[in-house]
Write a protein that holds these residues in place. Structure first.
Motif, PDB file in Angstrom:
ATOM      1  N   LEU A  76      -0.773  -3.848  -4.526  1.00 48.09           N
ATOM      2  CA  LEU A  76      -1.611  -2.641  -4.506  1.00 48.09           C
ATOM      3  C   LEU A  76      -3.091  -3.021  -4.524  1.00 48.09           C
ATOM      4  O   LEU A  76      -3.907  -2.429  -3.826  1.00 48.09           O
ATOM      5  CB  LEU A  76      -1.279  -1.748  -5.705  1.00 48.09           C
ATOM      6  CG  LEU A  76       0.078  -1.035  -5.660  1.00 48.09           C
ATOM      7  CD1 LEU A  76       0.328  -0.323  -6.977  1.00 48.09           C
ATOM      8  CD2 LEU A  76       0.126  -0.045  -4.510  1.00 48.09           C
ATOM      9  N   GLY A  77      -3.409  -4.012  -5.344  1.00 51.45           N
ATOM     10  CA  GLY A  77      -4.802  -4.455  -5.415  1.00 51.45           C
ATOM     11  C   GLY A  77      -5.281  -5.047  -4.110  1.00 51.45           C
ATOM     12  O   GLY A  77      -6.425  -4.830  -3.696  1.00 51.45           O
ATOM     13  N   LEU A  78      -4.399  -5.813  -3.441  1.00 52.23           N
ATOM     14  CA  LEU A  78      -4.759  -6.422  -2.162  1.00 52.23           C
ATOM     15  C   LEU A  78      -5.016  -5.350  -1.104  1.00 52.23           C
ATOM     16  O   LEU A  78      -5.988  -5.419  -0.351  1.00 52.23           O
ATOM     17  CB  LEU A  78      -3.652  -7.368  -1.702  1.00 52.23           C
ATOM     18  CG  LEU A  78      -3.892  -8.107  -0.383  1.00 52.23           C
ATOM     19  CD1 LEU A  78      -5.124  -8.994  -0.505  1.00 52.23           C
ATOM     20  CD2 LEU A  78      -2.666  -8.927  -0.012  1.00 52.23           C
ATOM     21  N   ILE A  79      -4.138  -4.353  -1.070  1.00 46.95           N
ATOM     22  CA  ILE A  79      -4.317  -3.244  -0.116  1.00 46.95           C
ATOM     23  C   ILE A  79      -5.616  -2.516  -0.405  1.00 46.95           C
ATOM     24  O   ILE A  79      -6.385  -2.182   0.497  1.00 46.95           O
ATOM     25  CB  ILE A  79      -3.115  -2.276  -0.188  1.00 46.95           C
ATOM     26  CG1 ILE A  79      -1.837  -2.981   0.275  1.00 46.95           C
ATOM     27  CG2 ILE A  79      -3.381  -1.032   0.645  1.00 46.95           C
ATOM     28  CD1 ILE A  79      -0.579  -2.167   0.066  1.00 46.95           C
ATOM     29  N   GLY A  80      -5.864  -2.292  -1.700  1.00 45.25           N
ATOM     30  CA  GLY A  80      -7.073  -1.577  -2.085  1.00 45.25           C
ATOM     31  C   GLY A  80      -8.336  -2.332  -1.723  1.00 45.25           C
ATOM     32  O   GLY A  80      -9.314  -1.746  -1.246  1.00 45.25           O
ATOM     33  N   SER A  81      -8.316  -3.665  -1.925  1.00 47.43           N
ATOM     34  CA  SER A  81      -9.516  -4.458  -1.620  1.00 47.43           C
ATOM     35  C   SER A  81      -9.741  -4.571  -0.115  1.00 47.43           C
ATOM     36  O   SER A  81     -10.885  -4.612   0.342  1.00 47.43           O
ATOM     37  CB  SER A  81      -9.394  -5.848  -2.246  1.00 47.43           C
ATOM     38  OG  SER A  81      -8.304  -6.565  -1.679  1.00 47.43           O
TER      39      SER A  81
END
Length: 204
Positions: A58-63
């Motif tokens: 989720l963090g990777l997608i968000g970044s």
């Protein structure tokens, strides 16, 4: 500046994803191939790995997409790190470092099971839990580190025959302590049930 920050965060999330995949795959391998009892403990990595993997993804997608919930993922990772730190500190406090008797002429402290909290004793070195831990120690050939598990205590004054075989004096062990009678020359047993071994495990 924001782009550089997102790149760094994305890189860290990629590393986290790879580590989680390794942990999950390792756990699944031992689960499918029915590894040893010790190796089956790694099955717990599936839960931890899956959680961190989901947060990292989720963090990777968000970044990458510049979505604000990346901040939420960072907070979850922060809380996870705080939880692990608190657990480590709590575990350290379970050991009363002020306890222990100084060994005459040697200078270091010799600990006993009574120097540790009842919680540690009940959850790690008593009952069936210790049997599983003992199997782990044996699987990982821990004798290279925990000598208290692999040879009789010196106070017993056993005689070493070839490094793995120890013989008690004809008059019996010099000490009446339980460890002297617990020792066995069988390599699956040796001193794994000795208090010295349990204390060594708790120390490590």
């Amino acid at each position: 500046m924001v782009r550089v920050s997102n790149t760094i965060v994305g890189f860290l999330y990629n590393i986290s994803l790879l580590l989680c995949l390794v942990a999950i795959c390792t756990s699944l391998y031992f689960f499918v191939h029915e590894g040893t009892q010790c190796q089956k403990f790694l099955n717990a990595l599936i839960i931890v790995g899956a959680f961190i993997f989901a947060v990292s993804l989720l963090g990777l997608i968000g970044s990458c997409c510049r979505i604000n919930f990346v901040i939420i993922c960072l907070m979850l990772m922060f809380l996870l790190i705080v939880g692990l730190t608190v657990g480590t500190v709590y575990g350290k406090r379970l050991t009363n470092e002020g306890m222990g008797d100084v060994v005459s002429g040697i200078g270091h402290k010799e600990h006993r099971l009574g120097d540790y909290s009842n919680w540690l004793g009940n959850h790690f070195v008593n009952g069936k839990n210790w049997v599983q831990i003992k199997n782990c120690l044996s699987d990982f050939r821990i004798c290279k580190i925990l000598t208290g598990c692999c040879q009789p205590p010196s106070v017993c004054e056993f005689e070493s025959k070839n490094g793995t075989i120890w013989v008690a004096p004809k008059a019996g062990p010099a000490s009446k302590g339980s460890d002297c009678t617990t020792w066995s020359n069988q390599q699956e047993t040796i001193c794994f049930y000795c208090n010295a071994c349990k204390v060594g495990f708790l120390e490590y």
